[in-house]
Design an enzyme around this catalytic site. Structure first.
Site, PDB file in Angstrom:
ATOM      1  N   SER A  98       0.818  -1.218   0.000  1.00  0.00           N
ATOM      2  CA  SER A  98       0.000   0.000   0.000  1.00  0.00           C
ATOM      3  C   SER A  98       0.844   1.257   0.000  1.00  0.00           C
ATOM      4  O   SER A  98       1.935   1.294   0.591  1.00  0.00           O
ATOM      5  CB  SER A  98      -0.881   0.038   1.258  1.00  0.00           C
ATOM      6  OG  SER A  98      -1.755  -1.059   1.294  1.00  0.00           O
ATOM      7  N   HIS A 146      -7.497   0.273   6.152  1.00  0.00           N
ATOM      8  CA  HIS A 146      -7.108  -1.122   6.411  1.00  0.00           C
ATOM      9  C   HIS A 146      -7.155  -1.452   7.907  1.00  0.00           C
ATOM     10  O   HIS A 146      -7.599  -2.533   8.290  1.00  0.00           O
ATOM     11  CB  HIS A 146      -5.719  -1.404   5.836  1.00  0.00           C
ATOM     12  CG  HIS A 146      -5.680  -1.427   4.340  1.00  0.00           C
ATOM     13  ND1 HIS A 146      -6.385  -2.344   3.605  1.00  0.00           N
ATOM     14  CD2 HIS A 146      -5.039  -0.626   3.430  1.00  0.00           C
ATOM     15  CE1 HIS A 146      -6.177  -2.131   2.298  1.00  0.00           C
ATOM     16  NE2 HIS A 146      -5.364  -1.079   2.172  1.00  0.00           N
TER      17      HIS A 146
END
Lengths: 456, 456, 456, 456
Positions: D313, D390
């Site tokens: 990410s 997340h």
């Protein structure tokens, strides 16, 4: 009207893929069992061929077939060529059987049954071999690839021609038009098929995906292909169609990315501007004729306003032929004035100067008319291969288009000339018969009038 | 108008249907044009056949083909039979071509090319005719029906046998296993296909839709069929499968509407209890062997717990054979004790009395063992046709089931006997070869032990 | 593993089925983890509901939702009812939030934001609970079944009505016509759906699969249903249509197994002769209106020759109403002559004697006209429920059909009377408004003329 | 494994397309009828809204809905904005109804029914308006676009926020995860969908079709999207996945066109390296959480060898945050040594000199650890938006990757830093609860150890 919602497109290839894995594994196991000590040694292709034709082949046909095909594709080129050669030498008709059948015929030459028994006996064993190889998942595609390879070795190898003849015979049966499926190819078609359209387009190369979309997505563009159930992801042949308000005289306008589409309902004319075969391994199996005629039927049913069906076609043999005529001082197909005019053709930029170009129009079109209507090749055939295809289908040579394709390739192969062939379903049969029997060429008055006055 | 080609099931027939209409109309128009004054007069079938093989046929093949097929189906029976006869007489090999090719072979009997040219020349013209008829939409199905009709006239008509041979040759190629698609048939399958399962089930008749559902929907039932892309709504062959915990010895339990299904994952055994071919017109094209083997592969992949693959099969020839033995006082295949015991068989209710039935068990099973292992028909073959099929596939005769089918039909054809054939993929090939070459019959020890002591 | 390569329909359910298994297992594991020592103890439904609305629910919503739904379906009836009751009592609006929001509104009654905050605060917590339960695979169907159960307990249980209101509110949103898919149901439709057509047909019971085929397969029959993507195998509502050359006046002719179908293109009239809702749990969510109108549009597009769209409808309330009028000596809706004539109705076989039947025609039709045009129920509404539906949709009462349905049921509920309602798209809106606002009934002149002279 | 179960490809859109035309025409006619003399005058949007909520709307809902939506899309921007404003002002709750309901509640504040009646009364009328607009074919998509436009005007326009809240409420219900369908997107997916993947990819831009194929076709790449039945050609969100043998620490290796794919069966790790939402009009309706978790389930079922599920990410907020800390002399989140080291960051080419880069590794990772574990924004939240997503899903911050993304954008937004978040299904719920309730951040030991010694 409602349509079943869930078209499950991708599943078939996926399905065959999975199946192939399952069976191949088994195929390998079976073969490995024989390979015994030498697991790494490649199986002998001829031995596998014999096994496939034997009793064992009846029980384990699928596994042996895929074993042979896999081994062929894994082999090096020399091994593959040796196998093709063996197909010619060792898998021909069974001599003993032929001999016996011949004797029976000689005993009674009028015995129909004996003649047909002779037919059976004289069938090359490789035909049955090919039919059994086709048992393997993916077998049809593998055989098409095998023939593609064979074709590369054909030159100067007459025995291979016999093998090729058997391939051609079987493929003509397997790829019978009755087994083909016509599909509309559009922007909703899977990318895996569309990339093949890009790859296979042979007439006007597709530059990239934007160019492709421009040929598929607008309301006045269509693309159709024939598919075979055994080659799901592969169009066998496809045609690109433009719907227009009049017969176009150049290709740049059709391919222009910035042009304004028209509504399909407004179109009066369907233009087949590109037809491409995709499978070299199917050479000689004819699809184009059927494809064009079926697309004509489809479009007539969908868009009743369309009444004119034409091509916009290249003339690939024209420039070479003209060069020959110019060299041949005795040629009667061009006259002195034309010879003089053609001198400027040697300047590659001739078409850029409007005055020069205009001066060439009449002489070049006259030469083109002679090229189609008068010239013949060594075998007495119309010179141009594209013309042979469309005239053979029963189409009519409708119009000669001066500077219809000013791309580098267009100028090189035909000094920019393009032509339209007209498909008039009511005249196709008569045209075809006249062409096939008397080499009579169906041409419009305008084409005929273009012949030089010296040679009307 | 074209429709998304693979809108899977329902649409394709629809699509072909539409197309057929469009083309047939055109076909009729074309044909009518010739019929001129007598629009109502039926077209001459042979003339159409010749037209299809001619130049015109190249241009208008699709239309003429469907014209001929439509005219054939519309004709009365005498006309149809006359056409079949003409196929034999007028569409055989071209005599002149055969003669020329024969001479070439005689000049040089070793010339491979000449032999293959002879093969081509000796091909009956009807083969090309059939290939061209297949151009018509629905052509494959129409040709299958045509052969079905032909088969009815075969007896006592040897010339028609040659026509039949050509059908068989082409169908073997067109219906090659490589072109077949295996499909799971279940309760989500369209009713239009399911009603054909009801109609075609040949082993244990399906009484009604509830009976059908009971064979398709429970977790421990499966049905698979082979389909051909050109016959979309028609399974060519299908097999019904029960998933069980042990090898079943009677069929009533399998078909019981009230039984409790088990979870598929718990099953150890897959039982093929019914296999039915559906198309008489495809007689002689073998599907069953491939179907069983592929279903075995499918089930192994899906349900790894299943390790035993057996049939539960009828023994259609047993009762007739036994009657013969009883009549034949010299028969060595049954002994005196058995003869005595078999007397009760003449009472149709013998199986209802447990004591009587029990007294028959041993002698009947002994006779059954002899029937399979010893008896041969006039051609030296195993007597039972079902046994020939499974043993020919490489299966093993696994178990004899006394009173496995007490339906009226079961009692009549086999005194209630059923058997299991075992498909062990690792032994199939060896079994098949032994059976084909030496008529050696693979049988379990228990079957062998059932042979009468007098004839072990 | 094979998956019904082109059987398209089953894939979705299969997919959900698999998914459900995967997730349920996980769901069970998750729940089990909490259940700790008492794995066998059923989870507390309310606790699960609270968990689903909590933080944990955000992380594990799918698993908890399916856990709750599975536990609900596994529970005994008392437990299920208790949970429904708890939905009313414990999952209403949050009182503290409502109180705070109310105070804000009272401080400034004109504050739009405060009013909308009050709206939010007053939302029963079960609405969010239902939305989260819908996360589970199969959740929508499970909620529809839950409401079906709730409906059975509604009578005499006012708190449950509030729960029902929330179901109705959510279902109206989820089953919005925009989310429904119209599908043609025909003989190619999977048996698993067709058996539901048999089961759910509520107007003219389908006797068996032959009767069903007779309503689906002929060229002049159609059936359409609305499906929802979340309930793939379940039509929500379906309509059976006959295509005819004139407006039919009885149902036996339509359902006759031996009638001769006409070609669809020849039909001038589409007759909606049966409309059935299938899901009790969707009571109050209106589909019929949209279905009829969309089918009208479909048929107009497909078959432009069809210009008349009518129903052939039962009159379920007529016999009971007429009995009342006969009892009520003061009724002004039937006159003395009629009373006299109606005496023969007490003989159940009255319709079998043509003379008797004929004597009843005029009085009965006069009563029927009064029933539709004059009679009102206690709430001032048209008495007949079917009439309320079609008139509410904007249809017009077109014709009264004497002895249109002589089945036992038809005679019992309406003395054999059937009627046609006409859907004229250009008048639907005006008819609907007039009916809704002024109870004005659109009726043809012929119906109006049937009113008794005494009461025109 | 999922296979585009209901890829309803061409048929549904085509179907809706046709329908839309049919109905729109009718819609226009209906509307035109009212427009009377001024056919060209645009219909008044609010008037249409009121019509849709009226009696007429019940009868002609579909037509009016599509009329309003078409008129909205045809209108100029000012007209559209005025309509959105009117939605806020004129289509709020009905004041009289609210007042009456309020009074009832005040009479008995404990009366559940009164509170729920108040809830109903306080529902803004635009909610019902939106539900009715959704009747139009294509209505859902049109409403999503309408909200997309609304969002652009939201800033500084508080009344519009209320409209937005109603959109959000309805969309959360309509786009409930239960109504979404997960589909595998691969190289067999229609180009019309794939081009949207190219357009919408928001994390690592897709350069062209070759780049796209490189992310879809190799055996070790996957892409999944959620689709809604009403937006068939539009993925709502999609995730790109790489299957690898270890957790990757940089993105260039994943996107490399020349890398060698591995077999999927060999992979131990699934890497979610890009997640993109596509519909701005669905802002606030959460899909990502469900998508990741379902893809984890799918991959576990398909490839049991995969045991590690991580993201790779970006850290979009890091560089800006670090710049702030460096400016803020009082910051306790970086220490003096770090400050000194960070000076070289001002040279844009710092990462090209290995020695310089290496000198930054430790201080930068320490700062990154503080950024995730210590820093909070003005609202007390974790600063990084991707981290919030997340961690909010229950993932764990697993590893900090120095120079994981050296693209211009990567260097600019995060000095090249990338991170992996780990999805461990067994810990997700606990992590989520801890994060939601106590802002506790799940992080691996390695991340924790990276915190500067001064601030452990």
């Amino acid at each position: 009207m409602i349509k079943t919602v869930e078209t499950p497109r991708p599943s078939r290839p996926a399905f065959l893929g999975e199946l192939f894995e399952v069976l191949t594994e088994r195929g390998r196991r079976l073969l490995g069992r024989r390979g015994a000590g030498a697991a790494t040694e490649a199986p002998d292709l001829c031995e596998l061929g014999e096994a496939l034709l034997s009793r064992r082949g009846e029980a384990s046909g699928v596994a042996i077939a895929q074993g042979l095909l896999a081994a062929f594709e894994d082999a090096d080129e020399a091994t593959r060529l040796a196998f093709l050669q063996n197909l010619a030498d060792r898998f021909g008709p069974d001599p003993a059987a032929v001999r016996a059948a011949l004797e029976a015929v000689q005993r009674d030459p009028e015995d129909g049954r004996a003649i047909e028994a002779l037919h059976d006996a004289a069938e090359p064993r490789r035909q049955e071999l090919f039919r059994r190889l086709n048992l393997a998942p993916g077998g049809t595609a593998a055989l098409v690839r095998m023939r593609e390879e064979l074709l590369r070795h054909l030159k100067g190898n007459p025995p291979l021609r016999r093998v090729d003849g058997d391939f051609a015979h079987l493929f003509a049966s397997w790829f019978n038009r009755g087994f083909l499926v016509l599909r509309h190819i559009d922007w909703n078609t899977p990318a895996s098929i569309l990339e093949k359209i890009i790859r296979y387009e042979a007439v006007h190369a597709i530059q990239n995906w934007d160019d492709l979309r421009n040929r598929l997505q607008p309301t006045d563009r269509r693309c159709y292909g024939f598919f075979h159930p055994q080659l799901v992801d592969e169009p066998l042949i496809f045609v690109e169609v433009a719907l227009t308000e009049e017969i176009p005289d150049n290709v740049a306008g059709l391919l222009d990315l910035d042009r304004q589409p028209i509504e399909a309902e407004r179109a009066s004319t369907a233009v087949f501007y590109s037809i491409s075969n995709t499978q070299r391994g199917l050479a000689g199996v004819s699809f184009g004729n059927f494809l064009i005629k079926q697309v004509v039927e489809e479009l007539k049913a969908e868009l009743p306003n369309i009444r004119t069906f034409v091509t916009l076609s290249p003339v690939p043999g024209f420039a070479a032929w003209l060069a020959q005529q110019r060299k041949d001082a005795m040629s009667e197909l061009i006259d002195a004035d034309q010879r003089l005019a053609f001198a400027v053709l040697d300047d590659p930029d001739w078409h850029k100067d409007p005055a020069v170009a205009e001066s060439l129009r009449a002489p070049l079109l006259a030469a083109a008319a002679a090229y189609f209507l008068r010239a013949r090749d060594g075998k007495g055939r119309v010179v141009d291969p594209v013309a042979r295809f469309h005239l053979g289908n029963g189409a009519r040579l409708e119009r000669l288009n001066f500077l219809g394709d000013v791309s580098a390739n267009g100028l090189k192969q035909s000094h920019g000339l393009m032509v339209n062939y007209l498909y008039d379903l009511d005249r196709i049969e008569a045209n075809h018969e006249a062409f096939a029997e008397r080499s009579a060429i169906a041409a419009s008055d305008s084409v005929k009038r273009a012949l030089p006055a010296s040679n009307p």
